[in-house]
Write an enzyme that holds these catalytic residues in place. Sequence first.
Site, PDB file in Angstrom:
ATOM      1  N   GLU A 117      14.163 108.559   4.044  1.00 57.66           N
ATOM      2  CA  GLU A 117      13.828 109.296   5.252  1.00 57.66           C
ATOM      3  C   GLU A 117      13.960 110.793   4.965  1.00 57.66           C
ATOM      4  O   GLU A 117      14.934 111.188   4.329  1.00 57.66           O
ATOM      5  CB  GLU A 117      14.775 108.926   6.406  1.00 57.66           C
ATOM      6  CG  GLU A 117      14.326 109.549   7.711  1.00 57.66           C
ATOM      7  CD  GLU A 117      15.205 109.157   8.908  1.00 57.66           C
ATOM      8  OE1 GLU A 117      16.229 108.469   8.731  1.00 57.66           O
ATOM      9  OE2 GLU A 117      14.833 109.546  10.020  1.00 57.66           O
ATOM     10  N   ALA A 258      24.570 109.764   6.893  1.00 62.70           N
ATOM     11  CA  ALA A 258      24.378 108.397   6.424  1.00 62.70           C
ATOM     12  C   ALA A 258      22.958 107.974   6.741  1.00 62.70           C
ATOM     13  O   ALA A 258      22.245 108.664   7.469  1.00 62.70           O
ATOM     14  CB  ALA A 258      25.361 107.452   7.101  1.00 62.70           C
ATOM     15  N   GLU A 260      20.299 104.564   7.664  1.00 63.16           N
ATOM     16  CA  GLU A 260      20.263 103.210   8.219  1.00 63.16           C
ATOM     17  C   GLU A 260      19.319 102.240   7.512  1.00 63.16           C
ATOM     18  O   GLU A 260      18.868 101.274   8.126  1.00 63.16           O
ATOM     19  CB  GLU A 260      19.850 103.314   9.691  1.00 63.16           C
ATOM     20  CG  GLU A 260      18.383 103.742   9.954  1.00 63.16           C
ATOM     21  CD  GLU A 260      18.180 105.237  10.209  1.00 63.16           C
ATOM     22  OE1 GLU A 260      19.034 106.035   9.772  1.00 63.16           O
ATOM     23  OE2 GLU A 260      17.177 105.606  10.838  1.00 63.16           O
ATOM     24  N   HIS A 293      26.712 104.398  14.561  1.00 64.13           N
ATOM     25  CA  HIS A 293      25.377 104.990  14.651  1.00 64.13           C
ATOM     26  C   HIS A 293      24.382 104.257  13.732  1.00 64.13           C
ATOM     27  O   HIS A 293      23.317 103.812  14.177  1.00 64.13           O
ATOM     28  CB  HIS A 293      25.468 106.467  14.283  1.00 64.13           C
ATOM     29  CG  HIS A 293      24.168 107.209  14.337  1.00 64.13           C
ATOM     30  ND1 HIS A 293      23.795 107.951  15.435  1.00 64.13           N
ATOM     31  CD2 HIS A 293      23.154 107.323  13.446  1.00 64.13           C
ATOM     32  CE1 HIS A 293      22.606 108.493  15.214  1.00 64.13           C
ATOM     33  NE2 HIS A 293      22.189 108.126  14.006  1.00 64.13           N
ATOM     34  N   GLU A 294      24.742 104.120  12.465  1.00 62.66           N
ATOM     35  CA  GLU A 294      23.802 103.491  11.523  1.00 62.66           C
ATOM     36  C   GLU A 294      23.613 102.015  11.861  1.00 62.66           C
ATOM     37  O   GLU A 294      22.502 101.489  11.775  1.00 62.66           O
ATOM     38  CB  GLU A 294      24.276 103.660  10.077  1.00 62.66           C
ATOM     39  CG  GLU A 294      24.577 105.100   9.656  1.00 62.66           C
ATOM     40  CD  GLU A 294      23.465 106.107   9.961  1.00 62.66           C
ATOM     41  OE1 GLU A 294      22.282 105.712   9.976  1.00 62.66           O
ATOM     42  OE2 GLU A 294      23.784 107.292  10.204  1.00 62.66           O
ATOM     43  N   HIS A 297      21.213 101.629  14.717  1.00 61.96           N
ATOM     44  CA  HIS A 297      19.819 101.859  14.310  1.00 61.96           C
ATOM     45  C   HIS A 297      19.108 100.535  13.968  1.00 61.96           C
ATOM     46  O   HIS A 297      17.883 100.490  13.977  1.00 61.96           O
ATOM     47  CB  HIS A 297      19.758 102.757  13.080  1.00 61.96           C
ATOM     48  CG  HIS A 297      19.623 104.225  13.375  1.00 61.96           C
ATOM     49  ND1 HIS A 297      18.773 104.727  14.334  1.00 61.96           N
ATOM     50  CD2 HIS A 297      20.198 105.308  12.787  1.00 61.96           C
ATOM     51  CE1 HIS A 297      18.849 106.064  14.327  1.00 61.96           C
ATOM     52  NE2 HIS A 297      19.707 106.437  13.411  1.00 61.96           N
TER      53      HIS A 297
END
Length: 871
Positions: A117, A258, A260, A293-294, A297
């Site tokens: 990404e 980080a 995902e 958070h990850e 996702h």
Amino acid sequence: MSTIYLKDYTPYPFRITKIDLHFELEETRTHVTARSHWQRVAAGPLRLDGQELELIAIRLDGRVLGADEYTLDAEALTIAQVPDRFTLEIETIINPAANTALEGLYVSGGNFCTQCEAEGFRKITFFPDRPDVMTVYTTTLVAEQAKYPVLLSNGNRVAEGRRDDGRHYATWHDPFPKPCYLFALVAGDLDCVADSFTTLSGREVALHLYVRSHDRDKTAHAMASLKRAMAWDEQAYGREYDLDIYMIVAVSDFNMGAMENKGLNIFNSRYVLASPDTATDADYVAIEGVIGHEYFHNWSGNRVTCRDWFQLSLKEGFTVLRDQQFTAAMLDSAVPRIDDVRLLRAHQFPEDAGPLAHPVRPQSYQEINNFYTLTVYEKGAEVVRMLHTLLGPELFRKGTDLYFSRHDGQAVTTDDFVQAMMDVSGRDLTQFKRWYDQAGTPHVSVQRSYDAQQKTYTLTLRQTCPPTPGQEHKLPFHIPLRMALLDGRGIPLPLRLSDEAAAVGGERVLELTQEEQRFTFVDVPGEPVPSLLRGFSAPVKLALELSDDELAFLMGHDTDSFNRWEAGQQLALRVLLRLIETQRAGAAPVLDTAFSAAFARTLADTALDPALIAEALTLPAEEYVAEFMAVVDPQAIHQARQFLRRALAAAHRPALLTAYQRLADAGPYQIDAAAMGRRRLRNVCLGYLVELGDAEARGLAVAQLQADGNMTDVQAALTALVHSGAPECSEALGAFHARWREEALVLDKWFAIQATAPLPGTLAQVQRLVASSDFNIKNPNRVRSLVGAFSARNPVCFHAADGAGYAFLADYVCELNALNPQIAARLLAPLTQWKRYDAARQALMRAQLQRIGALPALSRDVAEVVEKSLA
Ligand code: TRP
Ligand code: ZN
């Protein structure tokens, strides 16, 4: 420089049914073979993105293409003639060891890893590198077994074995179609820490955390956090994990927090590794948040992904909200919300008012990496939070359920997200969507009037939004304003608007949709104190002229914890701004007695959560104070804040000392909200005391350092000594360095503490540190802890009147421009704010921007930031 526009979006003319990737991993020459199956869905040539690739061969349906059958430039490979169905086999060679940009396939700490990404996959092979092209990946990694015993990629391992040349291989298959930005591989010598999680429906998922063997003892918190995140997402959003294995790999060279990648998250090691002696409480909380958070996702980002990068906030804003909710639930406290708002105000508000301001859904960009911003992430989260506020928790959950089921497996837009919310609620959110398209922080001003005869209370709300680049005039926003009216004892009054039959309770959400709107409450027995924008229900600047007494009252009585804190901050802000005026007039500063009394009451309030007391005693950040000055004067802000801190410390020394001693940790060290809150308050008290500079206070810090208990206490004590310029600090820094020189993450703290010291000698010290053998410009964490910390978290030194701070930052931006453009462009942010300063500083800052802009090989990342900030 070419600009990409949202309005130009067109679907890709081909579908890829599957891809097989084969990697022969070698540090300097990795051979990549990509075999893919294609179907045409619209007319047009076959254009594949590719950068810095050495092309070996292309085969179309097995036939090698001649050089006249395709065109190749620095950005793409185009094949003019292809049939409606075909297979493509492309062989390329890449050099991971030379990849200092940390995008694509690179080497970190001797291991191979990837970061795709946003557009890194094009540095691995030729491919349509855009999120709306989704396919099924099967990946084979081949590498020297002794050096790289662990071979990982997305999905499930379906084959593995040895070859007789000392190399081995593994094949991974990911059954979920995904965009290439979610592709990942890892090859290295790593320890696996294994655990498992049983999902709500009873499936067992293997959880594997990969770290250097040296770090094995620092993984327990990350693993526990992952399990809590998985359980929370089932309960809060009805989301279950979908593969049989979930892997997290910690690497030490990483541009962001980080990533995902489906089934194979890659993490900056700072968001994985923690032990009480190496990580602070804030680190523990951040790790849990980023792990969450990850993980979140997997649904908000992976199962449902973005159509194009303009929709980035679709996954990031929503996922940040989800991680904020998770953290708030785990800590069961208002503190995380306060910290979110502090961040937003100190950093997103200035971004939204500066030359790089952009909407949550930008309309154009040159380099997408420059749009992983506080606006897209944090303001994006506020926008989704406002939907939650407007719809209420039940309808919001119905909306997310509909969104996930309707768009599972698709690449969609923020409009699709809001449409789901409209469909479940029957509400028209058309105007609300302006939050996605208009940049800038709205101002809401409030006039209040009480009519004692009629017993009516009227709030007149007015909204405006300052111009931002390309958006001179704004249309009114749809603003949810959570509010209550408090009586003289602080009890919320029943709220009934003039056109309503009955009161609706003590708290409600007013919806401001017009430029000016009047809300009249009836049956109001006496003039109330308004508590507005409770919980910070919208990302706006609220102007409500409360008296100092009213603020002090709210500070002590508001039933909304956030607003209670907020009242104290407003009072402190007012006191700071008055001190700045006093200084300017050449008069001697004095401690505001009402504020001082409020400080003492808060400190002594044993009924209040210590964590909240700590928040209340922490003065507004210098960056936030700057928001209220027409021309920012960093020295004056710092002096005022410093004066206030010292004066408070001097006035309340005995109470601070008592609190410090009372909070001394009894019993074993624990990581829970209560224990963390106590440590936080204790260290806030220590900070004030050491500010006084007397031997007794310094002795407390020295003793706390020497007790060598946990990193929270050690870091706080060291920071207090170093930032106050105490005579003990060089010995303390030396001892810390000797103890922690082998722990990169701890050494980063050592650097950052020195880089943020608000003292005259700091720049010279930072210059010595960058010249030392511990500094490594290729490691983003190290760069952030030194150059980043100095320029973004030390306003008084960075803005030294001679411009030396600016020149220092520019030197490193120039060097990083060639090595790691993403980091270079991020580091540059403080210089882009030049318009907020006096003429002399403006000239100095501009000169550095121009110097950077004149570099011969300017990266697209840096060029866009420089160009826009000078425009
Ligand atoms: N999607 C990542 C997140 O969770 C962001 C990210 C990680 C990223 N690495 C990156 C973005 C590199 C750009 C470049 O927020
Ligand atoms: Zn994210």
